[in-house]
Design a protein around this motif. Structure first.
Motif, PDB file in Angstrom:
ATOM      1  N   MET A  22     -13.933 -79.313 105.605  1.00  0.00           N
ATOM      2  CA  MET A  22     -15.258 -78.882 105.151  1.00  0.00           C
ATOM      3  C   MET A  22     -16.304 -79.212 106.209  1.00  0.00           C
ATOM      4  N   ASN A  23     -17.069 -78.205 106.600  1.00  0.00           N
ATOM      5  CA  ASN A  23     -18.155 -78.415 107.554  1.00  0.00           C
ATOM      6  C   ASN A  23     -19.482 -78.011 106.919  1.00  0.00           C
ATOM      7  N   THR A  24     -20.547 -78.610 107.356  1.00  0.00           N
ATOM      8  CA  THR A  24     -21.866 -78.247 106.838  1.00  0.00           C
ATOM      9  C   THR A  24     -22.801 -77.869 107.981  1.00  0.00           C
ATOM     10  N   GLN A  25     -23.729 -76.990 107.632  1.00  0.00           N
ATOM     11  CA  GLN A  25     -24.722 -76.535 108.602  1.00  0.00           C
ATOM     12  C   GLN A  25     -26.081 -76.516 107.901  1.00  0.00           C
ATOM     13  N   ILE A  26     -27.106 -76.961 108.570  1.00  0.00           N
ATOM     14  CA  ILE A  26     -28.452 -76.957 107.991  1.00  0.00           C
ATOM     15  C   ILE A  26     -29.241 -75.779 108.558  1.00  0.00           C
ATOM     16  N   ILE A  27     -29.843 -75.013 107.654  1.00  0.00           N
ATOM     17  CA  ILE A  27     -30.656 -73.860 108.051  1.00  0.00           C
ATOM     18  C   ILE A  27     -32.059 -74.046 107.487  1.00  0.00           C
ATOM     19  N   THR A  28     -33.067 -73.849 108.302  1.00  0.00           N
ATOM     20  CA  THR A  28     -34.454 -73.933 107.855  1.00  0.00           C
ATOM     21  C   THR A  28     -35.018 -72.520 107.738  1.00  0.00           C
ATOM     22  N   THR A  29     -35.528 -72.196 106.561  1.00  0.00           N
ATOM     23  CA  THR A  29     -36.087 -70.868 106.347  1.00  0.00           C
ATOM     24  C   THR A  29     -37.599 -70.966 106.121  1.00  0.00           C
ATOM     25  N   THR A  30     -38.295 -69.896 106.461  1.00  0.00           N
ATOM     26  CA  THR A  30     -39.729 -69.809 106.209  1.00  0.00           C
ATOM     27  C   THR A  30     -39.958 -68.970 104.960  1.00  0.00           C
ATOM     28  N   ASN A  31     -40.639 -69.539 103.972  1.00  0.00           N
ATOM     29  CA  ASN A  31     -40.883 -68.850 102.707  1.00  0.00           C
ATOM     30  C   ASN A  31     -42.035 -67.858 102.829  1.00  0.00           C
ATOM     31  N   LEU A  32     -42.217 -67.047 101.786  1.00  0.00           N
ATOM     32  CA  LEU A  32     -43.264 -66.029 101.804  1.00  0.00           C
ATOM     33  C   LEU A  32     -44.650 -66.645 101.941  1.00  0.00           C
ATOM     34  N   ASP A  33     -44.806 -67.895 101.444  1.00  0.00           N
ATOM     35  CA  ASP A  33     -46.119 -68.542 101.544  1.00  0.00           C
ATOM     36  C   ASP A  33     -46.290 -69.332 102.834  1.00  0.00           C
ATOM     37  N   GLY A  34     -45.333 -69.200 103.737  1.00  0.00           N
ATOM     38  CA  GLY A  34     -45.442 -69.847 105.036  1.00  0.00           C
ATOM     39  C   GLY A  34     -44.832 -71.233 105.112  1.00  0.00           C
ATOM     40  N   ASP A  66     -35.368 -76.415 103.851  1.00  0.00           N
ATOM     41  CA  ASP A  66     -34.069 -76.690 104.466  1.00  0.00           C
ATOM     42  C   ASP A  66     -32.947 -76.390 103.480  1.00  0.00           C
ATOM     43  N   HIS A  67     -31.938 -75.678 103.937  1.00  0.00           N
ATOM     44  CA  HIS A  67     -30.761 -75.356 103.135  1.00  0.00           C
ATOM     45  C   HIS A  67     -29.524 -75.935 103.827  1.00  0.00           C
ATOM     46  N   VAL A  68     -28.484 -76.173 103.032  1.00  0.00           N
ATOM     47  CA  VAL A  68     -27.190 -76.585 103.588  1.00  0.00           C
ATOM     48  C   VAL A  68     -26.166 -75.502 103.281  1.00  0.00           C
ATOM     49  N   ILE A  69     -25.440 -75.080 104.289  1.00  0.00           N
ATOM     50  CA  ILE A  69     -24.329 -74.156 104.114  1.00  0.00           C
ATOM     51  C   ILE A  69     -23.041 -74.972 104.251  1.00  0.00           C
ATOM     52  N   ILE A  70     -22.244 -75.003 103.193  1.00  0.00           N
ATOM     53  CA  ILE A  70     -20.969 -75.716 103.218  1.00  0.00           C
ATOM     54  C   ILE A  70     -19.872 -74.705 103.506  1.00  0.00           C
ATOM     55  N   ASP A  71     -19.120 -74.953 104.560  1.00  0.00           N
ATOM     56  CA  ASP A  71     -17.998 -74.093 104.935  1.00  0.00           C
ATOM     57  C   ASP A  71     -16.714 -74.747 104.428  1.00  0.00           C
ATOM     58  N   TRP A  72     -16.113 -74.137 103.385  1.00  0.00           N
ATOM     59  CA  TRP A  72     -14.914 -74.710 102.775  1.00  0.00           C
ATOM     60  C   TRP A  72     -13.645 -74.310 103.524  1.00  0.00           C
ATOM     61  N   SER A 103     -28.636 -73.734  91.242  1.00  0.00           N
ATOM     62  CA  SER A 103     -28.897 -74.653  92.347  1.00  0.00           C
ATOM     63  C   SER A 103     -28.044 -74.350  93.563  1.00  0.00           C
ATOM     64  N   SER A 104     -27.055 -73.469  93.402  1.00  0.00           N
ATOM     65  CA  SER A 104     -26.235 -73.130  94.562  1.00  0.00           C
ATOM     66  C   SER A 104     -25.660 -71.730  94.400  1.00  0.00           C
ATOM     67  N   VAL A 105     -25.260 -71.178  95.531  1.00  0.00           N
ATOM     68  CA  VAL A 105     -24.630 -69.853  95.531  1.00  0.00           C
ATOM     69  C   VAL A 105     -23.367 -69.924  96.381  1.00  0.00           C
ATOM     70  N   ASP A 106     -22.248 -69.448  95.819  1.00  0.00           N
ATOM     71  CA  ASP A 106     -20.975 -69.379  96.545  1.00  0.00           C
ATOM     72  C   ASP A 106     -20.799 -67.954  97.065  1.00  0.00           C
ATOM     73  N   TYR A 107     -20.168 -67.782  98.209  1.00  0.00           N
ATOM     74  CA  TYR A 107     -19.973 -66.430  98.704  1.00  0.00           C
ATOM     75  C   TYR A 107     -18.843 -66.373  99.718  1.00  0.00           C
TER      76      TYR A 107
END
Lengths: 52, 333
Positions: free
Chosen positions: A1-13, A17-23, B267-271
């Motif tokens: 399992m690996n994780t990656q952090i992604i930072t997104t900009t919302n509509l209000d500016g 931070d999100h985490v993507i877990i790679d299973w 709280s989460s989304v799988d894909y």
């Protein structure tokens, strides 16, 4: 399992931070970094949710 | 005698006019192991939701949960097979279901009975239990749980013949969230398997005939989708219930409507293997997706998908690149 952090900009500016877990096997889970960290904190103590 | 006991024990068993299938009698969703949206077989060694909907694995060692259709008791189509891939000490081969406050509140201060059909590949001691939490909508791994001693029953032995295990408990009046658990009550060796189905939690001190919480398989599916739902493409470039537009050349903005209103904002989304197709028939793979918290609620979500090479401001639809591609949203406890 690996994780990656992604930072997104919302509509209000603001940014989030999100985490993507790679299973592996091309399967992923995406969640807010704050939620991921909260889950990791409680799962570090598995005795609390076993048989009591 | 409670109404549940009266209707189920007297009228049903005595040939009365009421069916044993009464929606809402059973507080446990997916008690007959009908619904496996995530996977019909999953191997893991840490806790989480992997196979049967609503049933979380506690897992302290490697094990496989799968939907079993051959070893089932009379009157059931499926059971849950819990296979130990390594020696499992007490409680390591375990599954639990958390009952949210909106339902658990009706259990507070009441006498309840938990029952299940059990089977073992070899003779195995089985335990069942109930725990409560004074927090609203507590999660299975969030702490704060206290066990409730059974006033009767609570243990049994799984053998190569199906039998029924029951336990009766009194739920404290201050309980806000309740969970049930079923587990190996002694060490089991590697390659041993235990099977469960017909899990039921009901008011009263008598285990009555099993009834799906949702009354029908479709009702059961909708109950499960309140907590988690997964759309599977089913074919190469099958549709996945999402549409949107290309915000930039690398940012696809997609909206999805849930099949049922969910318990809470997911709280989460799988894909897996997601692509978008634009209005000029171009196909673009999504390397990652992130939920947009500001336009996500209990009836639908918007998310951003990362890709490259798109033309901006084109209509997009969400597809799976292969038949097993999926997208799933979780509002589990």
């Amino acid at each position: 399992m690996n994780t990656q952090i992604i930072t997104t900009t919302n509509l209000d500016g603001t940014t989030t931070d999100h985490v993507i877990i790679d299973w592996g096997n091309n399967q992923f889970t995406s969640m807010l970094k704050a939620d991921y960290e909260a889950q990791q904190a409680v799962q570090a103590n598995p005795a609390q949710y076993g048989v009591r | 005698m409670s109404r549940a006991q009266l209707t189920s024990t007297v009228e049903q068993n005595g040939g009365g006019s009421l069916s044993s299938f009464i929606a809402g009698k059973n507080f446990l969703a997916n008690g007959a192991m009908d619904i496996f949206q995530r996977s019909t077989s999953a191997t893991f060694s840490s806790g989480g939701y992997f196979a049967p909907d609503r049933w979380v694995a506690i897992a302290g060692t490697s094990q496989t949960f799968s939907q079993e259709s051959t070893i089932v008791p009379s009157g059931f189509r499926y059971s849950l097979k819990m296979l130990a891939n390594a020696t499992a000490t007490l409680g390591q081969l375990q599954t639990q279901q958390v009952i949210e406050t909106a339902n658990a509140i009706y259990l507070a201060g009441q006498t309840v009975t938990f029952s299940a059909y059990i089977y073992g590949s070899s003779s195995t001691s089985i335990g069942i239990g109930i725990q409560y939490n004074t927090s609203v909508d507590a999660t299975w791994n969030g702490g704060g749980w206290s066990s409730i001693s059974a006033t009767s029953g609570g243990t049994g032995t799984a053998t190569t013949s199906w039998s029924k295990i029951t336990g009766t408990y009194t739920i404290p009046s201050n309980a806000k969230t309740v969970l049930v658990q079923i587990y190996n009550n002694a060490t089991v060796s590697s390659s041993a398997a235990i099977y469960f189905t017909g899990l039921q939690l009901e008011l009263g001190s008598v285990a009555t005939p099993f009834s799906r919480a949702g009354g029908t398989v479709q009702g059961e599916l909708a109950l499960c989708q309140r907590y988690y739902w997964r759309g599977i493409s089913g074919a190469s470039y099958g549709f996945l219930n999402g549409a949107g537009f290309s915000y930039t050349s690398s940012n696809a903005q997609i909206s999805v409507t849930y099949p049922v209103t969910m318990r809470a904002i997911p709280s989460s989304v799988d894909y897996s293997s997601l692509v978008v197709q634009d209005s000029a028939a171009g196909i673009f793979s999504l390397s990652s997706i992130t939920l947009d918290a500001s336009v996500t609620n209990t009836i639908g979500a918007s998310f951003a998908g990362t890709t490259s090479g798109m033309t901006t401001n084109r209509f997009l639809r969400l597809l799976g690149s292969g038949s097993t591609a999926y997208i799933g949203f979780s509002a589990e406890l």
